[in-house]
Scaffold this motif. Sequence first.
Motif, short mmCIF file in Angstrom:
data_model
loop_
_atom_site.label_atom_id
_atom_site.label_comp_id
_atom_site.label_asym_id
_atom_site.label_seq_id
_atom_site.Cartn_x
_atom_site.Cartn_y
_atom_site.Cartn_z
N SER A 1 0.83 -1.21 0.00
CA SER A 1 0.00 0.00 0.00
C SER A 1 0.86 1.26 0.00
O SER A 1 0.58 2.22 -0.72
N ARG A 2 1.94 1.25 0.77
CA ARG A 2 2.80 2.42 0.82
C ARG A 2 3.54 2.65 -0.49
O ARG A 2 3.71 3.79 -0.93
N VAL A 3 3.98 1.56 -1.12
CA VAL A 3 4.64 1.69 -2.42
C VAL A 3 3.66 2.30 -3.43
O VAL A 3 4.03 3.20 -4.21
N SER A 4 2.41 1.83 -3.42
CA SER A 4 1.40 2.37 -4.32
C SER A 4 1.19 3.86 -4.07
O SER A 4 1.08 4.65 -5.01
N GLN A 5 1.14 4.25 -2.80
CA GLN A 5 0.95 5.67 -2.47
C GLN A 5 2.11 6.52 -2.98
O GLN A 5 1.90 7.62 -3.50
N ILE A 6 3.32 6.02 -2.82
CA ILE A 6 4.49 6.77 -3.28
C ILE A 6 4.47 6.94 -4.79
O ILE A 6 4.67 8.04 -5.32
N LEU A 7 4.22 5.85 -5.51
CA LEU A 7 4.22 5.93 -6.97
C LEU A 7 3.08 6.80 -7.48
O LEU A 7 3.19 7.41 -8.56
N SER A 8 1.98 6.86 -6.73
CA SER A 8 0.84 7.68 -7.15
C SER A 8 1.11 9.17 -7.04
O SER A 8 0.35 9.97 -7.58
N LEU A 9 2.18 9.55 -6.37
CA LEU A 9 2.51 10.97 -6.25
C LEU A 9 2.97 11.56 -7.58
O LEU A 9 2.86 12.77 -7.80
N PHE A 10 3.48 10.71 -8.48
CA PHE A 10 4.02 11.21 -9.75
C PHE A 10 2.90 11.50 -10.74
O PHE A 10 1.99 10.69 -10.91
N ASN A 11 2.99 12.64 -11.38
CA ASN A 11 2.08 13.02 -12.46
C ASN A 11 2.79 14.11 -13.26
O ASN A 11 3.89 14.54 -12.89
N PRO A 12 2.20 14.57 -14.38
CA PRO A 12 2.90 15.59 -15.18
C PRO A 12 3.29 16.83 -14.40
O PRO A 12 4.29 17.48 -14.72
N ALA A 13 2.51 17.19 -13.37
CA ALA A 13 2.84 18.36 -12.58
C ALA A 13 3.87 18.06 -11.49
O ALA A 13 4.47 18.97 -10.92
N THR A 14 4.07 16.78 -11.19
CA THR A 14 5.03 16.36 -10.16
C THR A 14 5.92 15.26 -10.72
O THR A 14 5.74 14.08 -10.43
N PRO A 15 6.88 15.61 -11.58
CA PRO A 15 7.74 14.61 -12.19
C PRO A 15 8.84 14.09 -11.27
O PRO A 15 9.50 13.11 -11.58
N GLU A 16 9.02 14.78 -10.13
CA GLU A 16 10.11 14.43 -9.21
C GLU A 16 9.67 14.72 -7.78
O GLU A 16 8.95 15.70 -7.53
N VAL A 17 10.06 13.86 -6.85
CA VAL A 17 9.77 14.11 -5.43
C VAL A 17 11.02 13.84 -4.61
O VAL A 17 11.92 13.10 -5.04
N THR A 18 11.07 14.42 -3.43
CA THR A 18 12.14 14.13 -2.48
C THR A 18 11.57 13.25 -1.37
O THR A 18 10.34 13.15 -1.22
N ALA A 19 12.44 12.66 -0.60
CA ALA A 19 11.97 11.84 0.53
C ALA A 19 11.20 12.71 1.51
O ALA A 19 10.20 12.25 2.10
N VAL B 1 -5.16 28.35 -34.90
CA VAL B 1 -4.87 28.18 -33.48
C VAL B 1 -4.92 26.69 -33.15
O VAL B 1 -5.93 26.03 -33.38
N VAL B 2 -3.81 26.15 -32.66
CA VAL B 2 -3.73 24.74 -32.32
C VAL B 2 -3.72 24.58 -30.80
O VAL B 2 -2.86 25.15 -30.12
N VAL B 3 -4.70 23.85 -30.29
CA VAL B 3 -4.73 23.56 -28.85
C VAL B 3 -3.92 22.29 -28.63
O VAL B 3 -4.24 21.23 -29.16
N SER B 4 -2.87 22.40 -27.85
CA SER B 4 -1.98 21.27 -27.61
C SER B 4 -2.26 20.67 -26.24
O SER B 4 -2.42 21.39 -25.25
N VAL B 5 -2.34 19.35 -26.18
CA VAL B 5 -2.53 18.63 -24.93
C VAL B 5 -1.38 17.65 -24.77
O VAL B 5 -1.08 16.88 -25.69
N ARG B 6 -0.74 17.67 -23.63
CA ARG B 6 0.45 16.84 -23.42
C ARG B 6 0.07 15.41 -23.08
O ARG B 6 -0.77 15.15 -22.21
N VAL B 7 0.66 14.45 -23.80
CA VAL B 7 0.47 13.04 -23.47
C VAL B 7 0.97 12.78 -22.05
O VAL B 7 2.04 13.25 -21.66
N GLY B 8 0.18 12.07 -21.28
CA GLY B 8 0.51 11.81 -19.89
C GLY B 8 -0.21 12.74 -18.93
O GLY B 8 -0.15 12.53 -17.71
#
Length: 265
Positions: free
Chosen positions: A22-40, A136-143
Amino acid sequence: MTKSTRPSDAVRADQADIQAVSRVSQILSLFNPATPEVTAGEVAERLGFNRTTAYRYCTSLVAAGLLERSADGGYVPGGLLLQLGAFAIGHRRVVNLAPRHMQALSRVARTSVVLSLWGLTGPVVSRVEEDVSAIVVVSVRVGSHLPLDTAQSKVFLAYHSDQLSMERLMATLPAAARDELRADVERVRAVGHCSAMGTPGVVAVAAPVFDEYGICATIAIVGPDNTLSMSDDAPELRFVVDAARDLTRELGGHYRPDDLSRPAV
């Protein structure tokens, strides 16, 4: 002799394993396009771990290949995680079959087309087809992870097989926003599509894509609100619904669950 009620060593070990997963899942879930990196430290703060526990988990995930150390000393998704993600996406038939339909839709609608799959707590943009001929091109980022008030999210909320989980997601919103979203979702169920304003000035028109198991994706066109109509009689809406029906048919599904008695057209 009094029988002990303390859990056995085996039960305690099982509980510890479950907590670790469960904790591993929680940690990995922190990553998203707005949060590409985390610290301990950020892991500890956001998940309520103590710093020693957060550091120990991050270090173990690095050893397992699920995380990597960044040049700044933080943690980023590791090679094994990227490999598994690519493997999972590559085995989604809809991702392989969608490009041809998306290209045709982009040409006829003269807008960008977005294919989204359901992630952990909402749609994730998996493919984008841009209309480079548009002024006008609306761009959406994959991910990109789409919020619950987007057209794509409302379509998933309406047709997802796990409605209990969908209700739990909506329950996290403030009362007024939750009630409005529920009303929008009911309307999607009634009409089979959704038009909504996402980012200010940008409209998305989305329809569901089904395979033999149920909804597997949404296909949407996105464009400026001065060129893309949200009206139910807009020709662009018919283009999106037709593309969704065609892709659904190719996947062996039915366009909507209440369409079972009617062939896709």
